[in-house]
Design a protein around this motif. Structure first.
Motif, PDB file in Angstrom:
ATOM      1  N   GLN A  48      75.724  46.720 -10.019  1.00  0.00           N
ATOM      2  CA  GLN A  48      76.076  48.126 -10.221  1.00  0.00           C
ATOM      3  C   GLN A  48      77.435  48.472  -9.614  1.00  0.00           C
ATOM      4  N   LEU A  51      79.944  47.433 -12.118  1.00  0.00           N
ATOM      5  CA  LEU A  51      79.894  48.322 -13.281  1.00  0.00           C
ATOM      6  C   LEU A  51      80.566  49.660 -12.979  1.00  0.00           C
ATOM      7  N   ASP A  55      83.890  51.101 -14.804  1.00  0.00           N
ATOM      8  CA  ASP A  55      83.878  52.437 -15.395  1.00  0.00           C
ATOM      9  C   ASP A  55      85.013  53.284 -14.835  1.00  0.00           C
TER      10      ASP A  55
END
Length: 125
Positions: A48, A51, A55
């Motif tokens: 995460q 990620l 992003d």
């Protein structure tokens, strides 16, 4: 309270949970969780952090500008391959044969680009 680590699932999610004894007497219990055993649980993927960083980078102005040029460069190459070089359909079967056709098609497209450069000079991309 700080949620403590419980386990990592086979799907790659780390599970964190609160202590139910502390949560029973908390005044924010109804806002925090609706569980029967008074436990707040969250899952977070092991990747995460990466990620989130991807992003964040995707939304920077520099990457927005690069992505805007994609339709002029990358997408145009694939559109030309489909329309002008028979990449919409294939009569071949099997990964090896189709890969060979794709490599030959893109080699031909690169040769065309190289020929255009020698006649006109390279494009100041």
């Amino acid at each position: 309270q700080i949620l403590s680590y419980r386990t990592t699932t086979r799907e790659g999610y780390k599970q964190y949970a609160s202590d139910s004894e502390i949560c029973k007497s908390c005044s924010y219990l109804d806002k925090c969780t609706q569980s029967q055993n008074h436990t707040k649980q969250i899952q977070r993927h092991i990747w995460q952090d990466y990620l989130d960083e991807a992003d964040h980078l995707r939304l920077t102005q520099m990457n927005k500008d690069i992505y805007a040029k994609r339709k002029e460069t990358i997408e145009r190459v694939f559109a030309d391959a489909k329309e002008k070089h028979g990449m919409r359909w294939t009569k071949l079967r099997g990964l090896k044969k189709v890969s060979m056709q794709a490599m030959l098609t893109f080699a031909a497209m690169n040769l065309k680009k190289l020929a255009n450069w020698t006649w006109k000079g390279p494009c100041p991309a």
